[in-house]
Scaffold this motif. Structure first.
Motif, short mmCIF file in Angstrom:
data_model
loop_
_atom_site.label_atom_id
_atom_site.label_comp_id
_atom_site.label_asym_id
_atom_site.label_seq_id
_atom_site.Cartn_x
_atom_site.Cartn_y
_atom_site.Cartn_z
N CYS A 154 46.03 35.11 62.03
CA CYS A 154 45.37 34.10 62.30
C CYS A 154 45.78 32.68 62.46
N VAL A 155 45.44 32.07 63.78
CA VAL A 155 46.33 30.76 63.95
C VAL A 155 45.26 29.84 64.42
N VAL A 156 45.23 28.72 63.75
CA VAL A 156 44.35 27.60 63.94
C VAL A 156 45.02 26.72 65.27
N ALA A 157 44.33 26.44 66.18
CA ALA A 157 44.65 25.70 67.40
C ALA A 157 43.78 24.81 67.82
N GLY A 158 44.33 23.44 68.55
CA GLY A 158 43.37 22.48 68.93
C GLY A 158 43.33 22.96 70.37
N PHE A 159 42.74 21.85 71.27
CA PHE A 159 42.20 22.33 72.43
C PHE A 159 42.99 21.85 73.70
N GLU A 160 44.29 21.37 73.47
CA GLU A 160 44.89 20.61 74.62
C GLU A 160 45.84 22.08 75.06
N PRO A 161 46.39 21.95 76.31
CA PRO A 161 47.28 22.87 76.63
C PRO A 161 48.47 23.34 75.52
N VAL A 162 49.21 22.27 75.03
CA VAL A 162 50.10 22.47 74.21
C VAL A 162 49.62 23.43 72.89
N GLU A 199 54.31 40.86 61.70
CA GLU A 199 53.84 39.91 60.61
C GLU A 199 52.40 39.79 60.53
N SER A 200 51.76 39.10 59.51
CA SER A 200 50.19 38.57 59.80
C SER A 200 50.25 37.72 58.82
N ARG A 201 50.04 36.25 59.20
CA ARG A 201 50.06 35.11 58.45
C ARG A 201 48.87 34.33 58.95
N VAL A 202 48.35 33.40 58.29
CA VAL A 202 47.59 32.26 58.48
C VAL A 202 48.62 30.96 58.87
N VAL A 203 48.37 30.71 60.14
CA VAL A 203 49.38 29.35 60.40
C VAL A 203 48.53 28.15 60.99
N ASN A 204 48.62 26.98 60.65
CA ASN A 204 47.67 25.79 61.40
C ASN A 204 48.73 25.12 62.52
N THR A 205 48.30 25.38 63.46
CA THR A 205 49.14 24.74 64.42
C THR A 205 48.26 23.27 65.01
N TYR A 206 47.13 23.19 64.05
CA TYR A 206 46.34 21.78 64.61
C TYR A 206 46.42 21.04 63.39
N GLY A 207 47.58 20.52 63.03
CA GLY A 207 47.78 19.80 61.56
C GLY A 207 47.27 18.15 61.77
N ARG A 208 46.92 18.14 62.86
CA ARG A 208 46.57 16.41 63.03
C ARG A 208 44.96 16.59 62.89
N PRO A 218 39.14 28.75 65.36
CA PRO A 218 38.44 27.53 66.32
C PRO A 218 38.85 26.42 65.67
N GLY A 219 39.47 25.42 66.35
CA GLY A 219 39.80 24.14 65.90
C GLY A 219 38.72 23.53 65.09
N HIS A 220 37.40 23.28 65.74
CA HIS A 220 36.35 22.33 65.32
C HIS A 220 35.80 23.11 63.93
N VAL A 221 35.73 24.34 63.83
CA VAL A 221 35.35 24.86 62.56
C VAL A 221 36.22 24.81 61.71
N SER A 222 37.37 24.90 61.90
CA SER A 222 38.40 24.89 60.74
C SER A 222 38.63 23.38 60.24
N VAL A 223 38.19 22.43 61.25
CA VAL A 223 38.20 20.99 60.45
C VAL A 223 37.28 20.97 59.13
N ILE A 224 36.22 21.79 59.39
CA ILE A 224 35.26 21.61 58.28
C ILE A 224 35.65 22.81 57.02
N ILE A 225 35.84 24.17 57.55
CA ILE A 225 36.16 25.27 56.54
C ILE A 225 37.58 25.31 55.88
N GLY A 226 38.44 24.63 56.92
CA GLY A 226 39.97 24.65 56.32
C GLY A 226 40.76 26.08 56.72
N TYR A 227 42.04 25.80 57.09
CA TYR A 227 42.66 27.14 57.46
C TYR A 227 42.78 27.93 56.34
#
Ligand code: SF4
Length: 370
Positions: free
Chosen positions: A224-232, A249-258, A201-210
């Motif tokens: 585990c991949v953190v994502a925002g809420f637009e289609p892209v 593989e299994s990694r944490v990736v943050n695709t919501y870097g903004r 979840p993008g919103h929760v991740s803003v607080i807890i961090g990826y």
């Protein structure tokens, strides 16, 4: 310290760009390993976005996007709903809460019915609004029904701190806030569902961090991949999980870097920790999860509504026929509930997943998902 903030001049249209979406869908199909791949979107806002942009239909055969326990209203158990209704019926008590809580069915009725019967139940946009009400109506007891994950909890904590600072004695909270990571741990071990990747979840991740998801990767080897809420955003997240599954593989990736950093919002975390401590808590459909809820620390226990009014939480079953429990675990799709679209619709909801604006049944119904 890593800092990536959303800039005011940022061009958000590219996150909806049609060509970009098409290319990502092609890549997902190209790299899809075949067979069945279960990706759980943990956040109710993701469920709604996936429905509204029609992304489910763009996925390869076998790739299942499953809704998880990310709708705070939906995971709130009947014991909390019934306790709120019990309090609403007490003379001189004003119940305040978020709008979605009003129509969640308790065992006998909901808060909306209580209000129609004469109870003082008020919908707030922010828990902080209760402070001014409590100051101006000192003859009444104000109780906030507090639900939500790490996104909303800092605001609740600030409200508790403000009540204490102002010396308010007529304010209290039913604390039903929940933590995401303990729930992911339980789902990752569940035998009735095999999750291949989490769209975090993008919103929760803003607080807890990826960085908070590393424990899921380390212990359960699930991407585990953190994502925002637009289609892209969502498609980038799905593509990243598909690639990891394909490559074993299994990694944490943050695709919501903004919006999301590794450590999250440290100030918000500090405020939460000052007021709350982790406690064992009941989740609808999942049961008690150790240290997955938040209780007020001793210094703030005077604001605990259940203690103040001597209300005991009693386990209560879901409405007859309702499959919200299985849906929140990803075991069933909303359309697999026999009541979906027949007895249960948004205008006459049987369970919370059809009530909430983030509920998966409401999303499937609204966007005609099959
Ligand atoms: S369709 Fe209605 S009754 Fe069925 S699981 Fe969803 S909310 Fe519950």
């Amino acid at each position: 310290m890593e800092r990536r903030l959303i800039r005011r001049d940022m061009d958000f249209s590219r996150f909806k760009d049609r060509d970009y979406v098409r290319r990502l869908v092609e890549k997902i199909h190209r790299d899809y390993p075949g067979g069945r791949v279960n990706i759980m979107e943990v956040c109710g806002t993701h469920t709604m976005a996936i429905g509204s942009y029609g992304l489910r239909r763009l996925m390869p055969d076998g790739l299942q996007l499953l809704s998880g326990p990310g709708c705070p209203v939906c995971v709130t158990p009947n014991s909390i709903i019934n306790a709120s209704i019990e309090l609403a019926q007490k003379e001189g008590v004003v119940i305040t809460t978020f709008g979605d809580m009003m129509r969640v069915p308790g065992t006998e009725k909901n808060l909306e019915v209580c209000r129609a019967e004469g109870a003082d139940v008020r919908v707030l946009y922010s828990p902080y609004d209760m402070i001014a009400m409590a100051e101006s109506e000192r003859d009444k007891e104000f109780v906030f029904i507090s639900v939500g994950f790490e996104t909303t909890t800092p605001g609740i904590a600030l409200t508790v701190l403000e009540a204490k600072k102002r010396g308010l004695k007529n304010v209290s909270f039913i604390c039903a806030n929940r933590l995401v990571i303990p729930a992911l741990k339980v789902l990752s071990q569940a035998e009735d569902i095999n999750i291949d990747g989490y769209l975090c979840p993008g919103h929760v991740s803003v607080i807890i961090g990826y960085g908070a998801y590393q424990v899921i990767v380390d212990e359960y080897k699930i991407p585990c991949v953190v994502a925002g809420f637009e289609p892209v955003d969502i498609l980038m997240g799905v593509y990243e999980i598909v690639k990891q599954v394909k490559n074993g593989e299994s990694r944490v990736v943050n695709t919501y870097g903004r919006a999301v950093t590794e450590e999250g919002n440290l100030e918000a975390q500090k405020t939460m920790e000052e007021v709350f401590e982790p406690v064992d808590a009941e989740w609808r459909g999942i049961g008690i999860i150790p240290k997955s809820g938040l209780g007020l620390r001793d210094e703030y226990s005077e604001y605990d509504a259940l203690k103040k009014f001597n209300i005991e939480l009693k386990e209560a079953p879901d409405p007859p026929g309702c499959k919200c429990g299985e849906i929140l675990k990803g075991v069933l799709l909303p359309t697999e509930c026999p009541l979906f679209g027949t007895k249960c619709k948004p205008e006459s909801p049987v369970g919370p997943c059809m009530v909430s604006s983030e509920g998966s049944c409401a999303a499937y119904y609204k966007y005609g998902e099959v």
